[in-house]
Design an enzyme around this catalytic site. Sequence first.
Site, PDB file in Angstrom:
ATOM      1  N   GLU A 127      17.034  41.385  -4.426  1.00 44.59           N
ATOM      2  CA  GLU A 127      15.847  40.690  -3.941  1.00 44.59           C
ATOM      3  C   GLU A 127      16.078  39.178  -3.965  1.00 44.59           C
ATOM      4  O   GLU A 127      17.072  38.690  -4.517  1.00 44.59           O
ATOM      5  CB  GLU A 127      14.642  41.081  -4.821  1.00 44.59           C
ATOM      6  N   HIS A 180      12.378  50.124  -2.938  1.00 45.97           N
ATOM      7  CA  HIS A 180      12.151  50.763  -4.230  1.00 45.97           C
ATOM      8  C   HIS A 180      10.701  51.238  -4.384  1.00 45.97           C
ATOM      9  O   HIS A 180       9.779  50.736  -3.723  1.00 45.97           O
ATOM     10  CB  HIS A 180      12.493  49.801  -5.369  1.00 45.97           C
TER      11      HIS A 180
END
Length: 289
Positions: A135, A23
Amino acid sequence: MEPSAGTAIYPLHRCKTIHLVRHAQGLHNVEGDKDHSAYMKPEFFDARITPLGWNQVDHLREHVKKCGLPEKIELVICSPLLRTMQTAVGVFGGENCANGISAPPLMVANAADSGRPAISSLNCPPFLAVEACRERLGIHPCDKRRSITEYRTLFPGIDFSLIQDDEDVLWVPDVRETFESLAERGMKFIDWLWTREEKEIAIVTHSGLLCHTLRMYSKECHPTVRHEVSKYFANCELRSLMLVDRRMHGSDSPSYNYPGKIPAGLDVPSDAVDEKHVEEEAQERIEPA
């Protein structure tokens, strides 16, 4: 001559191309890169990407277009967090939405106070949110997601159907997922990709999952390749890899292979013909005229 130990051949239908993207810069990265304890701040809950992060998205989008990837990618998978979904639709989504277009946008205008226009879903591959590529779970508020109900209002064009729980039941405030568990989850996610029919897939996820998963996969590689594959991902970095099905997870039949002998006919290898000719000549010399 023996084949080189540094080269290998593998059937094309047992391979997939995956484009891995971390990201863009999130609000939590700005402070967290200087002071790791900043990741504990409640205000970084499900952190969105920064103005600099959107600039990174725009640059990667331009690179992707120049490379011709939008015409090749069949599916975009993203972790269901703001920063990964914003990055995914910004890089691989359509142009800004125009009035009168009936298709649901990938992202509505000003989603999460981004100040960005709505992003169209027209002429794009499908976008799919998958929990398995999140994550490292637990403790850090930035890694806790919002409800799927809220996400659907912000990202109407993303498919959330594989996520069973509306609220985040995976993140807990007092236990951090171990690196071993993170790598195992990442490897199971990669194995799951073989259940998909798409051959070229973009995956927008996080540095922790990428690094620990790729370290496991690259253990047997040459040190140069291992470093190239598993080194730390920068914000909005794209790395393209070939995924090989050595454990026979995939069941796809070859797309380009052709069986031959259509129409059917004599099909004797030239070596066999030569051997037969030699045998016939030898037999003629033995038999009397």
